[in-house]
Enzyme design. Structure first.
Site, mmCIF file in Angstrom:
data_model
loop_
_atom_site.group_PDB
_atom_site.id
_atom_site.type_symbol
_atom_site.label_atom_id
_atom_site.label_comp_id
_atom_site.label_asym_id
_atom_site.label_seq_id
_atom_site.Cartn_x
_atom_site.Cartn_y
_atom_site.Cartn_z
ATOM 1 N N LYS A 262 0.862 -1.193 0.000
ATOM 2 C CA LYS A 262 0.000 0.000 0.000
ATOM 3 C C LYS A 262 0.891 1.235 0.000
ATOM 4 O O LYS A 262 1.894 1.294 0.732
ATOM 5 C CB LYS A 262 -0.873 -0.018 1.255
ATOM 6 C CG LYS A 262 -1.931 1.085 1.331
ATOM 7 C CD LYS A 262 -2.809 0.887 2.559
ATOM 8 C CE LYS A 262 -3.905 1.936 2.639
ATOM 9 N NZ LYS A 262 -4.749 1.749 3.837
ATOM 10 N N SER B 290 -9.479 1.763 2.833
ATOM 11 C CA SER B 290 -8.577 2.461 1.954
ATOM 12 C C SER B 290 -7.487 1.563 1.341
ATOM 13 O O SER B 290 -6.726 2.048 0.499
ATOM 14 C CB SER B 290 -7.916 3.622 2.686
ATOM 15 O OG SER B 290 -7.213 3.172 3.805
ATOM 16 N N SER C 209 -9.827 -0.373 7.164
ATOM 17 C CA SER C 209 -9.262 -0.279 5.826
ATOM 18 C C SER C 209 -8.526 -1.484 5.291
ATOM 19 O O SER C 209 -8.136 -1.467 4.132
ATOM 20 C CB SER C 209 -8.330 0.940 5.747
ATOM 21 O OG SER C 209 -9.113 2.114 5.825
#
Lengths: 100, 484
Positions: free
Chosen positions: B73, B148, B172
């Protein structure tokens, strides 16, 4: 209830050093208003005598976690993340501009 | 056999070289059409892969992560490799250091395939808040992958890497895992070092593994979790939990019979998509067949926890994001004065980030600190003690991850509050610092994945991994196409 007037939104933006366009001020004020209205549910919770929880890990409360401040020369790797550097310092525009 | 075990065996048997494996996933990364990758680490990937093949002990697959390409990420810093946080303000930022989790993966022989898309600075639940475009759900590209960590989950779902790292502040990792049908775990707060995780909310953030199954998540967690000597000098919020082999731990608890709590506040009638409610009932039946018992429990402060989160997280965020001022790193707008430089630079933040900074600034401002931030932290104490009380009578909790399967792109993006309400089932675990996982539970009539959430007491990740494996074996297992 009126939590966030447009004037308040502008003031918060100024504190947070954010520029908001005029249409953003209006939109954000309305959205923030709705969110704060939702968040007011917190007022209905009885928290008398309750200690706040700042961090969920008890261990972090320990003072052993802190060390003394150390003064060091800024490593090259940190200075290399921007080109606005001179004599191991970060260059910025004047703190007070001519107009202020 | 788990995907990592399968790949590792092929490498050990010389059926595939580490370089061929890297090339295999590299081709997929370059061809993907879901806007997953922000930066592909091609040169370093191939160089590292070849290095592993050429090394003396090239058949030493004692670490299953050896030679495995990971999607990371893009809010986790990677030395020399652009890290943007999906923000214009860090569009050209090249970190001078690796996050602890990256050093750990590399030490185990893992390789960074590339940096994947997210909601800007981790703020969002759909991956639509990226400055570089939304990521699409590989199962149905008209829908969101969740956020996210949408890029991290989508990469594993689409067969672009065997495992990935995401981060979870209010759900997330778990939400995109649920929406894309992969296994995603948020560790106990303090288990995984946050050094190198770009801070959103420091008392809530945790890095977590995303993989095709529980066992592979266990392998990844074993590398990234726990404390090496001196790690706490870089992250003072790290617990003293030592390094652990989660595969051994998970096998060690696999014969235990648990009491599994169903929080009544998470099962409000009519609140869940009907197929999801059915999947939860059927999963319960499967686990009861395995000898576990279910009991109803109560977490009375659930309805206040979303509100507490959206004060605490935004307050911490407003403080953490004050460092983006153009002085030392990131974008810098040209200006005549320092103040103007700050304001013009920070106008590069996307609207969701601005919204949260404004809200946090308001809640921390003079006259409001006690009413908002302090009050929310008091509610946080009550949320944590709800869990501690409930865990007196159960060993695990089960619920849905979200009320529905993945929604369409654009469906919630015009109404921030509607988006926030989607987090209601995941947020409490972050407030209490508890480990929680999203485990694939099935598909709805449209073929969209539906995840099941389990929450465990602090540092009982092994139970989450074990129950995940049991569900895969006796209830439901997702299929993946990784080309093996």
């Amino acid at each position: 209830m009126n939590f966030i007037s447009e004037e308040k939104a502008r003031k918060m933006a100024s504190l947070a050093k954010l520029t908001l366009a005029e249409n953003e001020v209006h939109q954000f004020a309305a959205q923030l208003e709705a969110i704060l209205d939702y968040v007011s549910i917190l007022n209905s919770v009885d928290t008398s005598g309750v200690e706040p929880l700042w961090n969920p890990l008890i261990e972090t409360e320990s003072k052993d976690r802190l060390r003394e401040d150390e003064s060091r020369k800024c490593p090259e790797s940190i200075l290399s993340t921007t080109s606005n550097v001179q004599d191991d310092q970060f260059l910025v525009p004047p703190v007070i501009s001519g107009n202020k | 056999m788990s995907l990592l075990r399968l790949i590792s065996r092929k490498i050990a048997n010389k059926e595939i070289s580490v370089l061929e494996l890297a090339q295999h996933y590299l081709i997929r990364a370059k061809a993907e059409k879901f806007n997953i990758f922000l930066t592909i680490n091609e040169d370093e990937l191939l160089k590292s892969a070849k290095g592993i093949d050429d090394s003396v002990d090239s058949q030493d697959q004692s670490s299953l992560l050896r030679g495995i390409p990971f999607a990371i990420k893009d809010n986790i810093v990677t030395k020399g490799l652009r890290t943007t946080c999906a923000s214009k303000i860090l569009e050209d930022y090249i970190p001078p250091y690796d996050a602890t989790v990256i050093s750990r993966l590399k030490r185990a022989g893992g390789i960074v395939l590339g940096k994947v898309n997210l909601d800007e600075f981790g703020m969002g639940g759909s991956n639509e808040n990226s400055a570089f475009g939304a990521t699409l759900n590989p199962i149905d590209p008209t829908r969101v992958p969740g956020g996210s960590s949408g890029g991290s989950a989508a990469a594993v779902r689409a067969g672009i890497c065997p495992a990935s790292l995401g981060s979870d502040t209010g759900g997330s990792v778990r939400l995109p895992a649920s929406y894309t049908g992969v296994f995603g775990l948020k560790p106990t707060y303090g288990l995984v070092s946050r050094y190198g995780l770009v801070a959103y909310a420091s008392s809530l953030d945790q890095i977590g593994p995303i993989a095709t199954c529980a066992e592979d998540a266990a392998h990844v967690l074993s590398e990234i979790a726990g404390r090496d000597p001196f790690d706490w000098e870089q992250d003072a919020t790290l617990s003293s939990e030592p390094r652990t082999n989660y595969l051994t731990e998970m096998e060690g608890v696999s014969r235990q019979k648990w009491k599994i709590g169903l929080p009544r506040e998470y099962f409000v009638k009519g609140a869940l998509q009907p197929e999801l409610a059915k999947i939860l009932e059927e999963a319960r039946a499967a686990l009861e067949k395995n000898g576990h018992q279910f009991i109803e429990i109560s977490l009375p402060h659930t309805s206040a926890s979303l509100a507490a989160y959206y004060i605490i997280a935004v307050c911490e965020a407003s403080s953490n994001l004050s460092r983006y001022d153009g002085v030392r790193f990131g974008a810098r707008a040209s200006a005549h004065s320092l103040s103007e430089m700050y304001e013009k630079t920070r106008s590069l933040f996307g609207p969701e980030v601005k919204r949260r900074i404004l809200l946090g600034t308001f809640a921390l401002s003079e006259g409001y600190f006690d009413a908002y931030f302090r009050k929310a932290c008091q509610v946080r104490t009550l949320v944590k003690s709800d869990f501690q009380n409930a865990f007196q009578s159960c060993d695990l909790m089960m619920s849905a991850v979200a009320p529905t399967s993945a929604y369409r792109v654009g469906e919630k993006s015009s109404d921030p509050l509607k988006m926030y309400l989607n987090d209601i089932l995941t947020i409490p675990a972050n407030l209490a610092g508890l480990p929680a996982a999203s485990i694939p539970g099935g598909r709805d009539a449209s073929g969209l994945p539906l995840g099941i959430q389990f929450i465990a007491p602090h540092f009982q990740e092994a139970r989450l991994l074990a129950v995940g494996k049991q569900l895969e074996e006796s209830f439901y297992k997702e299929e993946f196409d990784h080309g093996f």
